[in-house]
Design an enzyme around this catalytic site. Structure first.
Site, PDB file in Angstrom:
ATOM      1  N   ASN A   8      -6.549  82.414 -23.882  1.00  0.00           N
ATOM      2  CA  ASN A   8      -6.797  81.518 -22.759  1.00  0.00           C
ATOM      3  C   ASN A   8      -5.450  80.995 -22.272  1.00  0.00           C
ATOM      4  O   ASN A   8      -4.875  80.089 -22.880  1.00  0.00           O
ATOM      5  CB  ASN A   8      -7.708  80.377 -23.241  1.00  0.00           C
ATOM      6  N   LYS A  15      -3.975  79.319 -25.471  1.00  0.00           N
ATOM      7  CA  LYS A  15      -4.799  79.118 -26.658  1.00  0.00           C
ATOM      8  C   LYS A  15      -5.242  80.483 -27.142  1.00  0.00           C
ATOM      9  O   LYS A  15      -5.396  81.407 -26.332  1.00  0.00           O
ATOM     10  CB  LYS A  15      -6.043  78.287 -26.322  1.00  0.00           C
ATOM     11  N   ARG A  87      -9.833  84.658 -20.939  1.00  0.00           N
ATOM     12  CA  ARG A  87     -10.565  83.768 -20.032  1.00  0.00           C
ATOM     13  C   ARG A  87      -9.836  83.764 -18.694  1.00  0.00           C
ATOM     14  O   ARG A  87      -8.629  83.497 -18.632  1.00  0.00           O
ATOM     15  CB  ARG A  87     -10.582  82.354 -20.598  1.00  0.00           C
ATOM     16  N   HIS A 176     -17.230  76.813 -15.626  1.00  0.00           N
ATOM     17  CA  HIS A 176     -17.804  76.660 -16.982  1.00  0.00           C
ATOM     18  C   HIS A 176     -18.887  77.700 -17.248  1.00  0.00           C
ATOM     19  O   HIS A 176     -19.729  77.503 -18.107  1.00  0.00           O
ATOM     20  CB  HIS A 176     -18.452  75.265 -17.196  1.00  0.00           C
ATOM     21  N   LEU A 205     -20.532  68.701 -20.908  1.00  0.00           N
ATOM     22  CA  LEU A 205     -19.794  67.449 -20.737  1.00  0.00           C
ATOM     23  C   LEU A 205     -18.572  67.430 -21.653  1.00  0.00           C
ATOM     24  O   LEU A 205     -18.665  67.056 -22.826  1.00  0.00           O
ATOM     25  CB  LEU A 205     -20.709  66.253 -21.054  1.00  0.00           C
ATOM     26  N   ASN A 207     -13.953  67.390 -21.054  1.00  0.00           N
ATOM     27  CA  ASN A 207     -13.044  66.699 -20.135  1.00  0.00           C
ATOM     28  C   ASN A 207     -13.445  67.003 -18.700  1.00  0.00           C
ATOM     29  O   ASN A 207     -13.471  66.130 -17.859  1.00  0.00           O
ATOM     30  CB  ASN A 207     -11.600  67.121 -20.412  1.00  0.00           C
ATOM     31  N   GLY A 208     -13.752  68.276 -18.459  1.00  0.00           N
ATOM     32  CA  GLY A 208     -14.401  68.637 -17.206  1.00  0.00           C
ATOM     33  C   GLY A 208     -15.905  68.661 -17.459  1.00  0.00           C
ATOM     34  O   GLY A 208     -16.332  68.932 -18.576  1.00  0.00           O
ATOM     35  N   ARG A 237     -11.466  63.414 -13.084  1.00  0.00           N
ATOM     36  CA  ARG A 237     -11.879  63.896 -11.758  1.00  0.00           C
ATOM     37  C   ARG A 237     -13.050  63.072 -11.233  1.00  0.00           C
ATOM     38  O   ARG A 237     -13.961  62.729 -11.989  1.00  0.00           O
ATOM     39  CB  ARG A 237     -12.290  65.367 -11.821  1.00  0.00           C
ATOM     40  N   MET A 280     -13.989  59.686 -23.585  1.00  0.00           N
ATOM     41  CA  MET A 280     -15.262  58.994 -23.768  1.00  0.00           C
ATOM     42  C   MET A 280     -15.307  58.205 -25.076  1.00  0.00           C
ATOM     43  O   MET A 280     -15.859  57.102 -25.121  1.00  0.00           O
ATOM     44  CB  MET A 280     -16.414  60.003 -23.694  1.00  0.00           C
ATOM     45  N   GLY A 327     -17.805  68.358 -25.682  1.00  0.00           N
ATOM     46  CA  GLY A 327     -17.422  67.277 -26.619  1.00  0.00           C
ATOM     47  C   GLY A 327     -18.287  66.028 -26.491  1.00  0.00           C
ATOM     48  O   GLY A 327     -18.715  65.444 -27.487  1.00  0.00           O
ATOM     49  N   ASN A 331     -21.684  65.111 -29.060  1.00  0.00           N
ATOM     50  CA  ASN A 331     -21.363  64.061 -30.035  1.00  0.00           C
ATOM     51  C   ASN A 331     -21.831  62.662 -29.694  1.00  0.00           C
ATOM     52  O   ASN A 331     -21.732  61.764 -30.523  1.00  0.00           O
ATOM     53  CB  ASN A 331     -19.841  63.996 -30.221  1.00  0.00           C
TER      54      ASN A 331
HETATM   55  P1  ADP Z   1     -12.540  70.124 -23.173  1.00  0.00           P
HETATM   56  O1  ADP Z   1     -13.267  70.083 -21.886  1.00  0.00           O
HETATM   57  O2  ADP Z   1     -11.083  69.831 -23.044  1.00  0.00           O
HETATM   58  O3  ADP Z   1     -12.863  71.300 -24.059  1.00  0.00           O
HETATM   59  P2  ADP Z   1     -14.140  68.641 -25.074  1.00  0.00           P
HETATM   60  O4  ADP Z   1     -15.341  69.491 -24.890  1.00  0.00           O
HETATM   61  O5  ADP Z   1     -13.452  68.662 -26.386  1.00  0.00           O
HETATM   62  O6  ADP Z   1     -13.070  68.832 -23.939  1.00  0.00           O
HETATM   63  O7  ADP Z   1     -14.608  67.148 -24.774  1.00  0.00           O
HETATM   64  C1  ADP Z   1     -13.728  66.077 -24.742  1.00  0.00           C
HETATM   65  C2  ADP Z   1     -14.517  64.806 -24.563  1.00  0.00           C
HETATM   66  O8  ADP Z   1     -15.482  64.725 -25.627  1.00  0.00           O
HETATM   67  C3  ADP Z   1     -13.671  63.552 -24.623  1.00  0.00           C
HETATM   68  O9  ADP Z   1     -14.094  62.644 -23.617  1.00  0.00           O
HETATM   69  C4  ADP Z   1     -14.001  63.002 -25.994  1.00  0.00           C
HETATM   70  O10 ADP Z   1     -13.869  61.607 -26.072  1.00  0.00           O
HETATM   71  C5  ADP Z   1     -15.453  63.417 -26.127  1.00  0.00           C
HETATM   72  N1  ADP Z   1     -15.894  63.348 -27.529  1.00  0.00           N
HETATM   73  C6  ADP Z   1     -15.522  64.117 -28.538  1.00  0.00           C
HETATM   74  N2  ADP Z   1     -16.088  63.675 -29.693  1.00  0.00           N
HETATM   75  C7  ADP Z   1     -16.816  62.591 -29.364  1.00  0.00           C
HETATM   76  C8  ADP Z   1     -17.635  61.665 -30.074  1.00  0.00           C
HETATM   77  N3  ADP Z   1     -17.784  61.762 -31.377  1.00  0.00           N
HETATM   78  N4  ADP Z   1     -18.247  60.683 -29.377  1.00  0.00           N
HETATM   79  C9  ADP Z   1     -18.079  60.573 -28.046  1.00  0.00           C
HETATM   80  N5  ADP Z   1     -17.318  61.383 -27.318  1.00  0.00           N
HETATM   81  C10 ADP Z   1     -16.705  62.386 -27.963  1.00  0.00           C
END
Ligand code: ADP
Length: 401
Positions: A8, A15, A87, A176, A205, A207-208, A237, A280, A327, A331
């Site tokens: 990527n 990556k 990617r 995505h 959900l 970062n994007g 964004r 988040m 993320g 979570n």
């Molecule tokens: P990317 O889009 O860069 O791959 P991720 O899918 O890792 O990003 O998501 C990042 C987001 O997920 C951040 O806002 C982070 O705070 C949130 N996140 C990760 N773990 C948790 C958690 N345990 N509780 C709440 N938010 C989480």
């Protein structure tokens, strides 16, 4: 053992993940960052054993050579890598599925670069570098946009003069797609839904953020558009704003188009509303400690997500499940509950204990057995999806772990 290398590429980083050809679990993954700068470094995270972090004095090409030289420490010779999967962010209308790279497809990818000037050139560079170093190694390109090429015109056209679509390619592409495709497949499998009869809403959900309506395994509507700025509230964004905002800000503040674009991409979303963070986790913690702006950012994020999911439902005949991933989606049980409560019109009864452990003991399902509509959590795995496509196209391998 044979391996698939998943790549990527970014403008100053890449990556990577290395998958055995018979598994969805990577043997290692990592990142090379700040390439061509004095801070250039590489991190390798093996599935077992110690994480390695080290300084490298390298550009993209040098970093690839360093990665190749490092592999034997993890029991892999680069000659055992049988295909590289890349990617690629934007496939425009040229790519509705993954392809084996050749001169023709590479040319098409380059021609999509004006649609994704920040992303596509880096992917093309990664493909070219590996092609130069290992001309006999097959490479496969997997596009973020490809899954959404099944959208009908009514879903992808903007109501602007038609020549802007015909001559400039102005339309909704969606992004995505690799994540949405993986997660849809997983949800369909876990829920035992027929391949040809399923109706899902997927919220990716991270970062994007984007959400997609999937009907019978195909994307039929999605929130991101011509660019990844449209749709949901994201980390930095804005997602949807009134298109007249640009004119308004220029008139009021004298901001240039570039400045406005930067603000909407980098200083908005969760960060913009909270003025604390784009992350988040940080916001949830701050809100729990009584920070009102953090709470407000979360509230707007959840409401806008619910509103978009309800809109996407217009493309479905029923809802088999709302699926959370990324993320945040994977979570944050509190956030999932809040979003589902906003969608009360569809009738979700959240199972508190299943939601608290992210559905880990119920195949991802976080609603009760009697809930009128189901919701679930599926961990995304874009890299595994890229590896699967690479194996399928080059080795003809379609079964996976
Ligand atoms: P990317 O889009 O860069 O791959 P991720 O899918 O890792 O990003 O998501 C990042 C987001 O997920 C951040 O806002 C982070 O705070 C949130 N996140 C990760 N773990 C948790 C958690 N345990 N509780 C709440 N938010 C989480």
């Amino acid at each position: 053992m044979q391996f698939v290398l998943v790549f990527n590429s970014g403008s100053s980083s890449f990556k990577f993940s290395l998958f055995p050809t018979d598994s969805d679990a990577p043997l290692l993954n990592g990142v090379a960052e700040a390439l061509s700068t004095p801070e250039a470094n590489m991190k390798i995270v093996p599935a077992e054993g110690e994480v390695q972090r080290f300084h490298i004095d390298a550009d993209h090409q040098g970093a690839i050579a360093i990665l190749v030289a490092k592999l034997p420490e993890f029991g892999v010779n680069f000659t055992d890598v049988v295909v590289v999967g890349h990617r690629v962010v934007h496939g425009g209308e040229a790519f509705s599925e993954s392809v084996v790279v050749d001169d023709y497809s590479l040319g098409k990818m380059e021609s999509c670069s004006d649609l994704a000037p920040l992303h596509n050139p880096a992917a093309v560079l990664g493909i070219r570098l590996i092609g130069e170093l290992y001309p006999n190694l097959p490479q496969v390109a997997v596009f973020d946009t490809a899954f959404h090429q099944t959208l009908e015109k009514k879903a992808y056209l903007y109501a602007v003069p038609y020549h802007l679509y015909e001559q400039q390619g102005v339309r909704r592409y969606g992004f995505h797609g690799t994540s949405h495709r993986y997660v849809a497949g997983e949800a369909i499998r876990r829920l035992g839904l027929p391949e040809s009869d399923n109706q899902l809403l997927i919220a990716h959900l991270g970062n994007g953020c984007s959400a997609t309506a999937v009907s019978n395994g195909k994307s039929v509507d999605t929130t991101m558009g011509l660019t990844p700025l449209e749709g949901l509230v994201m980390g930095t964004r804005s997602g949807d704003v009134d298109p007249s905002l640009h004119q308004f800000l220029q008139d009021r503040l004298g901001w240039s188009l570039q400045k406005i674009t930067d603000v909407l991409n980098r200083e908005s979303g969760l960060l913009g509303i909270s003025q604390i963070s784009n992350d988040m986790r940080t916001l949830v913690e701050a809100a729990e400690n009584g920070n009102e702006s953090a709470q407000l950012a979360i509230d707007v994020f959840c409401f806008r997500l619910a509103r978009q999911l309800a809109g996407l439902a217009a493309s479905l005949s029923r809802i088999d499940a709302v699926v959370f991933t990324g993320g945040i989606g994977e979570n944050n049980g509190g956030l999932r509950k809040k979003v589902l409560e906003s969608l009360a019109i569809f009738g979700f009864t959240v199972d508190g204990s299943a939601n608290a452990i992210h559905g880990k003991e119920s195949a991802g399902v976080i609603t009760t057995d009697t809930s009128p509509t189901r919701a679930m959590v599926v961990q995304t795995n874009e890299e595994a999806m890229i590896a699967r496509d690479a194996k399928k196209l080059v080795l003809g391998v379609t079964d996976h772990a």
